[in-house]
Scaffold this motif. Structure first.
Motif, PDB file in Angstrom:
ATOM      1  N   LEU A 140      33.194  42.971  37.095  1.00 21.89           N
ATOM      2  CA  LEU A 140      33.727  41.117  37.754  1.00 21.89           C
ATOM      3  C   LEU A 140      34.663  41.812  39.222  1.00 21.89           C
ATOM      4  O   LEU A 140      35.210  40.878  40.018  1.00 21.89           O
ATOM      5  CB  LEU A 140      34.268  40.434  36.898  1.00 21.89           C
ATOM      6  N   MET A 141      35.342  43.258  39.077  1.00 19.32           N
ATOM      7  CA  MET A 141      35.920  43.709  40.247  1.00 19.32           C
ATOM      8  C   MET A 141      37.208  43.530  40.569  1.00 19.32           C
ATOM      9  O   MET A 141      37.938  42.780  42.167  1.00 19.32           O
ATOM     10  CB  MET A 141      35.002  43.412  41.864  1.00 19.32           C
ATOM     11  N   GLN A 142      37.814  42.709  39.004  1.00 16.85           N
ATOM     12  CA  GLN A 142      39.310  42.060  39.229  1.00 16.85           C
ATOM     13  C   GLN A 142      40.317  43.720  38.658  1.00 16.85           C
ATOM     14  O   GLN A 142      39.312  44.454  38.406  1.00 16.85           O
ATOM     15  CB  GLN A 142      39.163  41.048  37.961  1.00 16.85           C
ATOM     16  N   HIS A 143      40.661  43.484  38.244  1.00 19.76           N
ATOM     17  CA  HIS A 143      42.319  44.001  38.305  1.00 19.76           C
ATOM     18  C   HIS A 143      42.012  44.218  36.708  1.00 19.76           C
ATOM     19  O   HIS A 143      41.378  42.994  35.792  1.00 19.76           O
ATOM     20  CB  HIS A 143      43.628  44.421  38.214  1.00 19.76           C
ATOM     21  N   ALA A 144      41.956  45.241  36.055  1.00 23.49           N
ATOM     22  CA  ALA A 144      41.966  44.867  34.137  1.00 23.49           C
ATOM     23  C   ALA A 144      43.322  43.911  33.699  1.00 23.49           C
ATOM     24  O   ALA A 144      44.218  43.518  34.158  1.00 23.49           O
ATOM     25  CB  ALA A 144      42.645  45.876  33.534  1.00 23.49           C
ATOM     26  N   GLY A 145      43.409  42.624  32.357  1.00 19.51           N
ATOM     27  CA  GLY A 145      43.890  41.551  32.506  1.00 19.51           C
ATOM     28  C   GLY A 145      43.250  40.361  32.171  1.00 19.51           C
ATOM     29  O   GLY A 145      43.797  39.886  31.407  1.00 19.51           O
ATOM     30  N   GLY A 200      48.959  29.260  25.490  1.00 18.59           N
ATOM     31  CA  GLY A 200      50.330  29.078  26.162  1.00 18.59           C
ATOM     32  C   GLY A 200      49.595  29.255  27.552  1.00 18.59           C
ATOM     33  O   GLY A 200      49.175  28.322  28.735  1.00 18.59           O
ATOM     34  N   THR A 201      50.739  29.825  28.897  1.00 23.09           N
ATOM     35  CA  THR A 201      50.740  29.580  30.163  1.00 23.09           C
ATOM     36  C   THR A 201      49.224  30.232  30.501  1.00 23.09           C
ATOM     37  O   THR A 201      48.817  31.178  30.279  1.00 23.09           O
ATOM     38  CB  THR A 201      51.548  30.593  30.151  1.00 23.09           C
ATOM     39  N   ALA A 202      48.152  29.161  31.302  1.00 22.46           N
ATOM     40  CA  ALA A 202      47.248  30.229  31.866  1.00 22.46           C
ATOM     41  C   ALA A 202      47.388  31.313  33.155  1.00 22.46           C
ATOM     42  O   ALA A 202      48.010  30.850  33.453  1.00 22.46           O
ATOM     43  CB  ALA A 202      46.345  28.386  32.166  1.00 22.46           C
ATOM     44  N   PRO A 203      47.039  32.511  33.059  1.00 23.33           N
ATOM     45  CA  PRO A 203      46.842  33.306  33.525  1.00 23.33           C
ATOM     46  C   PRO A 203      46.020  32.565  34.510  1.00 23.33           C
ATOM     47  O   PRO A 203      45.133  33.009  35.390  1.00 23.33           O
ATOM     48  CB  PRO A 203      46.550  34.632  33.295  1.00 23.33           C
ATOM     49  N   ALA A 204      46.963  31.632  36.040  1.00 23.26           N
ATOM     50  CA  ALA A 204      46.255  30.880  37.065  1.00 23.26           C
ATOM     51  C   ALA A 204      45.487  32.268  38.488  1.00 23.26           C
ATOM     52  O   ALA A 204      44.544  31.605  38.871  1.00 23.26           O
ATOM     53  CB  ALA A 204      47.083  29.816  37.674  1.00 23.26           C
ATOM     54  N   HIS A 205      46.194  32.677  39.058  1.00 22.40           N
ATOM     55  CA  HIS A 205      45.702  33.696  39.724  1.00 22.40           C
ATOM     56  C   HIS A 205      44.342  33.944  39.508  1.00 22.40           C
ATOM     57  O   HIS A 205      43.782  34.259  40.395  1.00 22.40           O
ATOM     58  CB  HIS A 205      47.798  34.821  39.682  1.00 22.40           C
ATOM     59  N   PHE A 206      44.850  34.298  38.630  1.00 20.58           N
ATOM     60  CA  PHE A 206      43.107  35.447  37.598  1.00 20.58           C
ATOM     61  C   PHE A 206      42.067  34.692  38.207  1.00 20.58           C
ATOM     62  O   PHE A 206      40.626  35.001  38.198  1.00 20.58           O
ATOM     63  CB  PHE A 206      43.039  35.840  36.583  1.00 20.58           C
ATOM     64  N   PHE A 207      42.344  33.166  37.931  1.00 21.66           N
ATOM     65  CA  PHE A 207      41.111  32.457  37.995  1.00 21.66           C
ATOM     66  C   PHE A 207      40.667  32.348  39.692  1.00 21.66           C
ATOM     67  O   PHE A 207      39.576  32.083  40.000  1.00 21.66           O
ATOM     68  CB  PHE A 207      41.372  30.971  37.295  1.00 21.66           C
ATOM     69  N   TYR A 208      41.652  32.503  39.728  1.00 21.31           N
ATOM     70  CA  TYR A 208      41.368  32.655  42.008  1.00 21.31           C
ATOM     71  C   TYR A 208      40.609  33.359  41.968  1.00 21.31           C
ATOM     72  O   TYR A 208      39.665  33.913  42.782  1.00 21.31           O
ATOM     73  CB  TYR A 208      42.229  31.995  42.669  1.00 21.31           C
TER      74      TYR A 208
END
Ligand code: PLP
Length: 391
Positions: free
Chosen positions: A200-205, A245-253
């Motif tokens: 998926l080519m994202q950073h780990a997390g 809790g808080t959505a890790p919103a950046h990741f979704f983008y």
């Protein structure tokens, strides 16, 4: 030395290269994650991930690494003392087994050969012997990243069905998802673990968990303490509010961009590219191995992975010395051996945002390092990789 300049070639099996367009998608201010704008992105990501998992079922997303999704898989579906059968494949099966034990499940290890992969007949035999269906879950690492071996999930599903066994099939797709064929629903996978930092080519997390309807039915049978990983609460929430809790919103983008990117190439195109690049890597190793000092770790040729290849120092050299030399001399970072394979194998990651010249460059740096370190190798490895992709 002077040649180790420029951008590092990351040839580890994850995290993988993050394409510029994904980095750009992440580059935005903090936002309120309760807005309709974020809800629309979360919906798109949910449906995009379902297309990638090839499922009609829910995918849960946590701000965690793959380990978090592993933990969610053992915490949500079983009661203490219930039996799960984890199939031995390598370091990652060992660690999943360890986690199931920590959660007080009766975790049994189905012995397997790390160089050959899971034998579906052995699994079938063990399941047939379980006449009372004591085994509630079967854990399989689809692509064992520590050895570079892809297990045959269709054959594993067939073996489970042949034994008429109702256990949940739990599959770790961390290093196969979005780089090789995976079909959650068709292969009857009930609990599917994924991560963000490979295909998926994202950073780990991000930890991802696909959950079938059959698995959802078992959530109330689990008595394991869980708060963060509890999918029951998430199932009641709208898709963009599923995160505890808080959505890790950046990741979704970032994920939305990754899904678009993969679908522009088409999933079949992505799998085909990975197969070709892996073929080039294997072509090079086949030639080098003729020198007698390095060889494929995996002996089952049909099961050699399209996302990672483990190379064994059969001549007894130190794989760490080798890969650190490759990094220091040529700025190419290879993966190391894990657990009992530490310092015995190096791993070439060939997944994610990668093309032919990058693979050729990595292979050329490996060949140059063998030359510098006096490791005997058969000639013509890089040429074989060029011919493999050029023809
Ligand atoms: N399972 C497999 C097959 C992996 O390759 C990895 C990581 O490389 C993991 C599990 C653990 O994932 P993470 O490192 O994201 O916690």
């Amino acid at each position: 030395m002077a040649l180790a300049r420029g951008r590092q070639f990351l040839a580890i099996p994850g995290p993988t290269n993050i394409p510029l367009r994904i980095l750009k998608a992440l580059d935005r201010p903090a936002m309120d994650f309760t807005t309709p704008e974020f809800a629309a992105v979360a919906e798109e990501v949910q449906h995009g991930l379902r297309r990638i998992f090839k499922t009609e079922h829910d995918i849960f997303i946590w701000a965690s690494t793959g380990h978090g999704a592993w933990e969610a898989a053992v915490a949500n579906f079983y009661a203490a003392g219930e039996k799960v059968l984890i199939c031995e494949t390598g370091s990652f099966s060992e660690w999943w087994l360890e986690m199931a034990k920590l959660f007080e499940l009766d975790a049994e290890y189905l012995p397997g050969d790390w160089r050959q992969g899971i034998d579906p007949a052995k699994l079938e035999e063990r399941l047939r012997a379980d006449k009372t269906h004591e085994i509630k879950g079967i854990g399989v690492v689809h692509n064992e990243t520590s050895t570079g071996l892809t297990n045959d999930l269709a054959a594993i599903r067939k073996a489970i069905d042949a034994a008429g066994h109702p256990a949940l099939l739990m599959v770790d797709t961390i290093s196969s998802l979005a780089s090789m064929d995976f079909r959650m629903d068709e292969w009857g996978c009930d609990v599917v673990v994924g991560g963000s930092q490979k295909g998926l080519m994202q950073h780990a997390g991000l930890g991802l968990l696909g959950v079938s309807a059959k698995a959802v039915q078992r959530t109330d049978m689990s008595d394991r303490p869980r708060r963060y990983w509890d999918i029951r609460r998430s199932l009641q929430a709208p898709i963009h509010m599923r995160n505890p809790g808080t959505a890790p919103a950046h990741f979704f983008y970032g994920l939305k961009e990754a899904i678009d990117f993969l679908e522009e190439e088409t999933l079949d195109g992505v799998f085909d590219r990975h197969a070709k690049l892996a073929g080039a890597v294997r072509a090079a190793i086949t030639e080098w191995a003729k020198g007698g000092q390095i060889d494929f770790y995996v002996k089952n040729e049909a099961r050699r992975s399209n996302s990672v290849t483990a190379v064994e120092m059969v001549g007894g050299g130190s794989s760490d010395k080798f890969r650190f030399g490759c990094r220091d001399d040529f700025n190419v970072m290879l993966g190391g051996g894990l657990l009992s394979l530490a310092d015995k194998v190096f791993r070439i990651g060939h997944l994610g945002d990668l093309n032919a010249p990058m693979v050729w460059g990595i292979l050329a740096a490996i060949e140059a390092t063998m030359k510098r370190q006096g490791i005997a190798y058969g000639p013509g490895g890089v040429e074989a990789a060029i011919a493999y992709l050029a023809d």
